[in-house]
Structures are given as structure tokens and as C-alpha cells.
Scaffold this motif. Structure first.
Motif, PDB file in Angstrom:
ATOM      1  N   LEU A  65       0.548  -0.943  -0.175  1.00 39.58           N
ATOM      2  CA  LEU A  65       0.044   0.050   0.051  1.00 39.58           C
ATOM      3  C   LEU A  65       0.852   1.071  -0.385  1.00 39.58           C
ATOM      4  O   LEU A  65       0.183   2.135  -1.188  1.00 39.58           O
ATOM      5  N   THR A  66       1.032   1.288   1.204  1.00 38.26           N
ATOM      6  CA  THR A  66       2.576   2.960   0.989  1.00 38.26           C
ATOM      7  C   THR A  66       3.805   2.354  -0.818  1.00 38.26           C
ATOM      8  O   THR A  66       3.923   3.494  -0.959  1.00 38.26           O
ATOM      9  N   ARG A  68       2.761   2.276  -3.387  1.00 39.63           N
ATOM     10  CA  ARG A  68       1.544   2.465  -4.691  1.00 39.63           C
ATOM     11  C   ARG A  68       1.302   4.214  -4.309  1.00 39.63           C
ATOM     12  O   ARG A  68       1.417   5.208  -4.589  1.00 39.63           O
ATOM     13  N   LEU A  69       1.317   4.040  -2.920  1.00 37.67           N
ATOM     14  CA  LEU A  69       0.459   5.392  -2.456  1.00 37.67           C
ATOM     15  C   LEU A  69       2.011   6.662  -2.738  1.00 37.67           C
ATOM     16  O   LEU A  69       1.637   7.744  -3.440  1.00 37.67           O
ATOM     17  N   ARG A  72       1.479   7.337  -6.510  1.00 39.76           N
ATOM     18  CA  ARG A  72       0.528   7.803  -7.040  1.00 39.76           C
ATOM     19  C   ARG A  72       0.652   9.690  -6.363  1.00 39.76           C
ATOM     20  O   ARG A  72      -1.118  10.181  -6.642  1.00 39.76           O
ATOM     21  N   VAL A  73       0.256   9.086  -4.989  1.00 40.92           N
ATOM     22  CA  VAL A  73      -0.020  10.498  -4.382  1.00 40.92           C
ATOM     23  C   VAL A  73       0.849  12.007  -4.174  1.00 40.92           C
ATOM     24  O   VAL A  73       2.510  11.091  -4.155  1.00 40.92           O
ATOM     25  N   LEU A  78       1.561  13.825   1.039  1.00 36.35           N
ATOM     26  CA  LEU A  78       2.476  12.122   1.596  1.00 36.35           C
ATOM     27  C   LEU A  78       2.941  12.794   3.168  1.00 36.35           C
ATOM     28  O   LEU A  78       2.928  12.204   4.384  1.00 36.35           O
ATOM     29  N   LEU A 115       5.690   4.468   5.207  1.00 37.81           N
ATOM     30  CA  LEU A 115       5.189   5.594   4.104  1.00 37.81           C
ATOM     31  C   LEU A 115       6.306   6.731   3.807  1.00 37.81           C
ATOM     32  O   LEU A 115       6.391   6.848   2.573  1.00 37.81           O
ATOM     33  N   GLY A 190       4.532  11.555  -7.774  1.00 34.67           N
ATOM     34  CA  GLY A 190       3.207  11.498  -7.516  1.00 34.67           C
ATOM     35  C   GLY A 190       2.646  12.343  -8.398  1.00 34.67           C
ATOM     36  O   GLY A 190       2.627  13.950  -8.875  1.00 34.67           O
ATOM     37  N   GLY A 426      -3.958  12.349  -7.952  1.00 40.85           N
ATOM     38  CA  GLY A 426      -3.359  11.330  -8.566  1.00 40.85           C
ATOM     39  C   GLY A 426      -3.215  10.715 -10.006  1.00 40.85           C
ATOM     40  O   GLY A 426      -4.345  10.487 -10.328  1.00 40.85           O
TER      41      GLY A 426
END
Length: 438
Positions: A65-66, A68-69, A72-73, A78, A115, A190, A426
Motif C-alpha cells: 500500500l505505501t 503505491r501511495l 501515485r499520491v 504524504l 510511508l 505522484g 493522483g
């Protein structure tokens, strides 16, 4: 591999470097404070290993998850959000009394780290030209190493003089450095970057990057994880070896643990010069494994010392080798992974190594219930050397079969925007290297 096409943005590198150094100091200040508090209260190895597992599990479980974040973000969003959240969690930790609540808060603190690690690691290559990456990587690693060096030393001094609350309050303040970096760094990943003009001869978009598609990186991750899993118990055992077997104070404990990280800092700069001469990625990965073997040899040698101060030169030397291995690994990942996937790559690499280290944490806690620390230190060093021997043959085979570079990936997503511009939505995109084992 999608580095910046213009001049290297050194002000951004320095901001990221400062943020990583200060926040890493907070990570290790909090972790060392809680470890010393447990040991001083008479807790055994299982309690210490439980604390380390709580601090490591989010880095492993949340990596998909982190990562991809991070890709993409918007990196600004972040860093600011994670920095504020970690500040709040650490403030709560300073006032927490129940052991169960402490464990939960430590896990939440590590979630923020899970993250910010891939965000910062993936940002640095986007700030510099390819030829400047070794220097930028060494700077970034040096910052993390200085934080790792200062954290335990501060914990040893502050816990001995003021108890546990003050160092945890200081640690809470260090995470504001991430907020400042997020607001000031102009390079961003991101979100939705500006459109990239078409280049003559561009083919269809390349397939999405996957770690398993690069055998050399698979071999690297498996090898480093195997070695860290074998030697990882030393992170649980060291506090009992230094404080009880060698009869040292909390201040000496901070000094001795800092010797390894001082070596990592030195090694990062020494081997940043060497990596420029290693053009073949296969040579780079073999050199990284050899340096890890030298680290394990230093752990084995440390089991023979009669006093804690004699650990300092041994662990200083081990740290030099560890720093070189970290630089080689970071440069290899940046070379072979397309820019749009670097967040996932660094997160996956960190998760594999930290997950393997968790096995060592658990084993160390259980073994301390039955075996004295000194033979366990020797066992960690020996297990690490055996792991290096076991993975060396398949790693050499992968290195011989690998091309000089992986196939180029998707276009760069890093972009420079004026400070204060609102983050964009994103975009769909196609990791410290973990802290050294001691």
C-alpha cells in the motif's frame, strides 16, 4: 532510468537530507528510549522483541500500500500528513503508561515511517542527474546514519538524567522536519505532473514494472533478506549483552551502538566513490553481498570482547562495510527501476528485509530466555556468514545472466512546481535501505 533532465536540484537534495536525518533521529530516539525503559524495568528478551516487532510489522505488512501511495499520491501531501501524524502519535506515546497502549502507538509510529521511507527514497533520484546519484545517495544515507547515530546516544543521556518522557517529547518534535520538507521541496512525485512532450521514435507504453521480472533484483532482495534474517537477532540481544554481560551504563550503551552507525556514515562516503567505477550491475550486487559478509564477521568478532569499549572499533569497522552495502543497493535499485515505480521498489525491498529481520527479532527474544547473550552474539555472526555462503552461488548466477541495465520503464513522473502550489490529483503510475543490523 528517468533521472532529472536538467541540472541537479541540490537545494532539494539538502532539504530531503535534513528531513531524513532529523526524523530518523526521532525514530531511533523513541525506539532506544523504550528499549532502555523495558530493560531497566527488568523485562526480558521477549518484551524487547515484541517492541521491535511492533516497530517493524507495519513496514512489512503495509509495503504494497505505501509503495503505491508513494508513486501515485503527491509527495508533498504524504510528507506533510505523515509528519503531523507521527508528531501526534509520539506526543501520545510520551504520556502512555499501559504496555498494550505503548505497543499500539509504536505500531502507529512505524506506519508513518513505512510511508515516508519510500517517498523520500524515490524522490532523491528524481532530483539529480544520473551521474550525481552516488553523491546524492551518499548524502541521503549519511543523514539517516547521523540520525541513527544521534538517536541512541541522546536516549542514553536523556533517559539516565530525565527518565523516558522528555526524550519522547523531543522525538515528537523531530517529525516536524518532514512537514517542513514537504512544504519546501520543489521536486515532487505522484499526483498529475505536467504533460511530457512526445519524443520521436517512442514506442507503445512499456509494460508495468514488476520486481519479479528482474532476476538480478530478485536475487539481491532474497540475498539481503536472508542475511538480515540470519543476523537480525542481534538487535534484540545487544542491549542485554552490553548492559548485563559487559556491565555498562545507558550512556555507554548509546556510545557503543552509535559506533556502528558512525561507521555506516563513513562507509557511505568511501564507497560512493567506488560505485562510480562499477559499471556492471552484476559486479555491484556481488560487492554488496561481500560487504554484508564482512559485517557478519565483525558481529562474530564482537562476541569475544571483555569490555564494552572494545566493541567500538569492531562495530565501527562493521558499520563501514554496512554503509557501503547500503549505497550499492540504493544505486542498483535506482539504476534498474523506472522512476514511476521506485516508490514500490524501495517499499518492497524494505519490506522483504524487515520481514526477514522480524524472524531474527522473534528468535532473539526466545533464545534469551534460555541462553546467555555472549554465545548468542557469536551465533548471530556465524549464522550471517552461513547465510552469505548459501546465497552467494545463486546470486553469482543471476549476476552473470543479467544485462548491464534493465529495460527502461515508463516516463518520469517527477516534476518541479513553485512552492505553495496546490497538489494535483493522483496519476496512475505504472524505498535508511533499512536500518543496519548490529
Amino acid at each position: 532510468m528517468s533521472f532529472t533532465s536538467g541540472p541537479s536540484r541540490w537545494p532539494d537534495v539538502w532539504l530531503a537530507t535534513a528531513a531524513r536525518g532529523v526524523s530518523t533521529c526521532g525514530d531511533f530516539l523513541a525506539a532506544s528510549t523504550l528499549t532502555l525503559a523495558l530493560q531497566s524495568a527488568g523485562a526480558g528478551g521477549i518484551a524487547v522483541s515484541g517492541l521491535l516487532l511492533a516497530a517493524t510489522l507495519p513496514l512489512v505488512a503495509l509495503a504494497p500500500l505505501t509503495g503505491r501511495l508513494a508513486d501515485r499520491v503527491d509527495s508533498r501531501v504524504l510528507l506533510v500528513a505523515a509528519g503531523l501524524a507521527q508528531t501526534g502519535v509520539c506526543l501520545a506515546l510520551a504520556h502512555a503508561g499501559h504496555p498494550g497502549l505503548v505497543i499500539v502507538l509504536v505500531g502507529l509510529l512505524a506506519t508513518g515511517l513505512a510511508l515516508t521511507q519510500p517517498v523520500l527514497s524515490a524522490l532523491v533520484p528524481a532530483m539529480v542527474r544520473a551521474e550525481d546519484l552516488p553523491r546524492a545517495s551518499a548524502l541521503n544515507q549519511s543523514a539517516g546514519t547521523l540520525g541513527t547515530l544521534a538517536g541512541p546516544a541522546l536516549a542514553g543521556l536523556l533517559v539516565g538524567g530525565f527518565g523516558t518522557r522528555l526524550p519522547l517529547l523531543v522525538a515528537a518534535g523531530t517529525y516536524l522536519a518532514l512537514v517542513a520538507a514537504g512544504l519546501l521541496i520543489r521536486t515532487r512525485r505522484g499526483g498529475r505532473g505536467p504533460a511530457r512532450p512526445a519524443v520521436a521514435g517512442d514506442a507503445a507504453a512499456p509494460p508495468a514494472w514488476r520486481l519479479r521480472h528482474d532476476p538480478l533484483l530478485v536475487a539481491l532482495v532474497a540475498s539481503v533478506a536472508g542475511v538480515f534474517g540470519a543476523v537480525g537477532a542481534i538487535n534484540v540481544i545487544e542491549v542485554f549483552f552490553i548492559r548485563e554481560t559487559l556491565g555498562s551504563s545507558t550512556t555507554v550503551y548509546g556510545l557503543v551502538t552509535g559506533a556502528w552507525t558512525l561507521g555506516v556514515l563513513t562507509g557511505a562516503w568511501l564507497f560512493a566513490r567506488v560505485v562510480r567505477r562499477l559499471d556492471r550491475d552484476g559486479t555491484l550486487v556481488r560487492a554488496s553481498l561481500a560487504l554484508l559478509g564482512a559485517c557478519c564477521l565483525m558481529v562474530l568478532a564482537s562476541a569475544a570482547v571483555p569490555t564494552a569499549l572494545l566493541l567500538v572499533p569492531i562495530w565501527l569497522t562493521g558499520g563501514v562495510f554496512n554503509g557501503g552495502s547500503n549505497v550499492f543497493n540504493n544505486v542498483l535499485l535506482a539504476r534498474r527501476v523506472p522512476e514511476a515505480a521506485r516508490g514500490r521498489a524501495f517499499a518492497s525491498f524494505g519490506a522483504a528485509v524487515q520481514g526477514a529481520a522480524m524472524v531474527g527479532f522473534l528468535a532473539g527474544g526466545l533464545l534469551l530466555e534460555a541462553v546467555e547473550p555472549r554465545p548468542l552474539v557469536a551465533g548471530c555472526g556465524l549464522a550471517g556468514l552461513l547465510a552469505v555462503a548459501a546465497v552467494s552461488l545463486p546470486l553469482r548466477r543471476a549476476a552473470r545472466a543479467a544485462p548491464a541495465r534493465a529495460v527502461a520503464g515508463p516516463p518520469a513522473d517527477a516534476h518541479e512546481v513553485p512552492a505553495g502550489t496546490a497538489p494535483a490529483a493522483g496519476a496512475d503510475a505504472g524505498l535508511a535501505t533499512p536500518a543496519p543490523a548490529r
